[in-house]
Design a protein around this motif. Structure first.
Motif, mmCIF file in Angstrom:
data_model
loop_
_atom_site.group_PDB
_atom_site.id
_atom_site.type_symbol
_atom_site.label_atom_id
_atom_site.label_comp_id
_atom_site.label_asym_id
_atom_site.label_seq_id
_atom_site.Cartn_x
_atom_site.Cartn_y
_atom_site.Cartn_z
ATOM 1 N N PRO A 10 0.834 -1.211 0.000
ATOM 2 C CA PRO A 10 0.000 0.000 0.000
ATOM 3 C C PRO A 10 0.868 1.261 0.000
ATOM 4 N N LEU A 11 0.284 2.339 -0.484
ATOM 5 C CA LEU A 11 0.959 3.629 -0.431
ATOM 6 C C LEU A 11 0.913 4.175 0.995
ATOM 7 N N GLU A 12 1.911 4.958 1.298
ATOM 8 C CA GLU A 12 1.998 5.541 2.645
ATOM 9 C C GLU A 12 1.969 7.059 2.520
ATOM 10 N N GLN A 13 0.950 7.700 3.122
ATOM 11 C CA GLN A 13 0.825 9.152 3.010
ATOM 12 C C GLN A 13 1.575 9.838 4.133
ATOM 13 N N ALA A 14 2.342 10.862 3.767
ATOM 14 C CA ALA A 14 3.090 11.643 4.756
ATOM 15 C C ALA A 14 2.241 12.830 5.206
ATOM 16 N N GLN A 60 -0.290 16.738 -1.405
ATOM 17 C CA GLN A 60 -0.212 15.450 -0.722
ATOM 18 C C GLN A 60 1.094 14.779 -1.132
ATOM 19 N N LEU A 61 1.746 14.144 -0.170
ATOM 20 C CA LEU A 61 2.955 13.376 -0.460
ATOM 21 C C LEU A 61 2.685 11.906 -0.155
ATOM 22 N N TRP A 62 2.945 11.061 -1.126
ATOM 23 C CA TRP A 62 2.770 9.623 -0.963
ATOM 24 C C TRP A 62 4.091 8.911 -1.235
ATOM 25 N N ARG A 63 4.414 7.978 -0.349
ATOM 26 C CA ARG A 63 5.595 7.130 -0.546
ATOM 27 C C ARG A 63 5.129 5.753 -0.992
#
Length: 524
Positions: free
Chosen positions: A30-34, A45-48
């Protein structure tokens, strides 16, 4: 910072941040939102994302002799989503672009911005592609800035996918663009503190039209993403036309994808359409086959059904969507679209006007060609025409070069006025490509090979007698059979028009005249 920024622009179908990222697959982490960054004033929005690299393909080779174990390798990527003046953009790092919904992206964003920022004599890198059954894709880089002609790219015959070079904009020192805009790390605006200014500058540049004075050819072709709303709508319209029987024209045709030409040109390859209950072998994929299958299948038949190549041992390979075997040309709201190799392209007015002007310079041959009966194939028609008009029949009479250099068919019919007539039915673009190439090859060989020219004159002497005065040079006549009324130049499919313009110019460059002839043809 030493990272090149890659910037993407979303189209008008993106309405919120929730629309921008594609759903993750069942095997994807899954993506991880900062948390939002307090120093960035614009909505963002920043997604890792993390990807696991599979075991390398060469591991099995070494594993035959070495006792090796492979630990999973993780790759770190990120996507920074931004909203600027109501538009959504994405700045990606490493493989971050894989998380984007690419069907919502603006396909020419990076290319247009780079073109507006780059001076005409500031190009350093160009990527282009030709079309036809022999495709040439080239990426050329110069050691110093230059103009488009320095790259050897004929922009009337090739599509420029990306370009880049030195920037005259304050926002970049050097830049490059295709679907994404790439900005080098040496720009002061590449820092995250000035990112908003860079994104605003890129949006302003995308709306600009300065590139048209420097690189007008960039509007000639615009590739549509296959999942975009426009491409889906064009495919649905095509399905309706096929089901309604409106496809029996030059506007819709079948042709194997260009990339498979080396297999489909062998003569031993057959086809099988998979995805429904009928799986019979086909010698070729015809419009009748397409119509039968789309009537039996659902509305997604053109993208869901597969065509597979079948070799002599009945092995199936190279599956492609049925859509990839169709060519089409259509207009919508004064815009011109063509389908080739499973992709829709919008064709710019400049290129259409250029092709029309060039085709207008090719005269009609002063020949009265016999009618082509529906039951006759090309060989039967050529034999009949030669007998009726008293012309030499050269169909399948190949000129053999000395040594092991192969053979060439001079033409299909030869007239007393030394007109080399090349004949084809006007029903498939790739066959017309062969037709136009045949004339060009014959003209260039006549000009460069004395043995070839002498062979042409021997056939001509047998036809007229040696006492007759011969023309100093032959002319090439492209003769095409069709039952459709109208001018050949307007009936030809788009890519055939473009190929004809190219090959006709090659014939003229060799010092010969070129002309067109329409063969009246019975309908089946």
């Amino acid at each position: 910072m030493n990272t090149e920024l890659k910037v993407y622009l979303f189209g008008p179908d993106a309405h919120s941040f929730d629309d921008l990222l594609r759903p993750r697959g069942p095997r994807e982490p899954p993506l991880e939102q900062a948390p939002p960054a307090p120093g960035l004033a614009f909505p963002h929005q920043l997604w890792r994302l993390f990807t696991v690299s599979p075991e390398p393909g060469w591991a099995a080779y070494l594993g035959e002799r070495f006792d090796l174990s492979w630990e999973p390798a993780y790759s770190h990527s990120a996507v920074l989503l931004a909203q600027i003046d109501g538009r959504f953009l994405a700045v990606t790092f490493n493989r971050g672009s894989s998380a984007l919904r690419r069907e919502l992206l603006v396909n020419d964003f990076g290319r247009r911005v780079a073109a507006n920022w780059t001076p005409a004599d500031g190009l350093r890198r160009v990527h282009s592609r030709t079309y036809g059954h022999r495709i040439r894709t080239s990426t050329t880089a110069l050691n110093q800035a230059g103009q488009m002609f320095d790259f050897g790219v004929d922009t009337n015959r090739e599509m420029v996918h990306s370009l880049g070079g030195l920037s005259e904009s304050k926002f970049a020192v050097r830049t490059r663009g295709d679907i994404a805009l790439r900005v080098g790390p040496e720009s002061e605006y590449a820092s995250i503190d000035r990112l908003e200014e860079l994104l605003r500058g890129a949006l302003e540049a995308y709306a600009g039209t300065e590139y048209r004075a420097k690189f007008p050819f960039l509007d000639d072709y615009t590739e549509l993403h296959p999942d975009s709303g426009l491409a889906r709508g064009l495919t649905r319209d095509l399905m309706v036309r096929i089901r309604a029987g409106e496809s029996a024209s030059a506007d819709v045709d079948t042709a194997p994808p260009d990339e498979l030409w080396e297999y489909t040109d062998r003569g031993t390859t057959r086809f099988r359409i998979r995805g429904d209950r009928e799986t019979r072998l086909l010698d070729e994929v015809t419009l009748a086959d397409v119509r039968r299958h789309v009537h039996q299948a659902g509305d997604d038949a053109l993208t869901r059904l597969e065509v597979r190549l079948v070799d002599a041992e009945l092995h199936e390979h190279h599956p492609r969507p049925l859509l990839s075997y169709l060519t089409a040309e259509t207009r919508r709201d004064a815009r011109h679209f063509v389908l080739a190799n499973g992709r829709w392209y919008e064709i710019g007015h400049r290129l259409l006007e250029y092709l029309a002007a060039q085709l207008a310079t090719i005269p009609d041959a002063r020949l009265e060609l016999p009618r082509w009966r529906a039951k006759d194939d090309e060989g039967a028609y050529n034999a009949s025409a030669a007998a009726q008009r008293g012309w030499a029949l050269l169909d399948k009479k190949d000129f053999r070069f000395p040594g092991a250099r192969g053979t060439v068919e001079i033409c299909d019919l030869l007239t007393p006025d030394l007109e080399l007539i090349c004949v084809k039915k006007m029903n498939k673009s790739e066959k017309l490509s062969h037709l136009f190439a045949q004339g060009r090859v014959s003209a260039t060989l006549y000009a460069s090979d004395p043995d070839y020219a002498e062979a042409v004159h021997r056939y001509h002497d047998d036809l007229r007698g040696r006492a007759q005065r011969r023309r100093p040079k032959p002319s090439i006549v492209y003769a095409m059979g069709t039952p459709r009324p109208g001018d050949l130049r307007e009936l030809l499919p788009f890519f055939s028009r473009r190929n004809l313009v190219t090959e006709a110019q090659n014939v003229r460059d060799a010092g010969f005249e070129v002309a067109l002839a329409k063969i009246p043809m019975d309908r089946r």
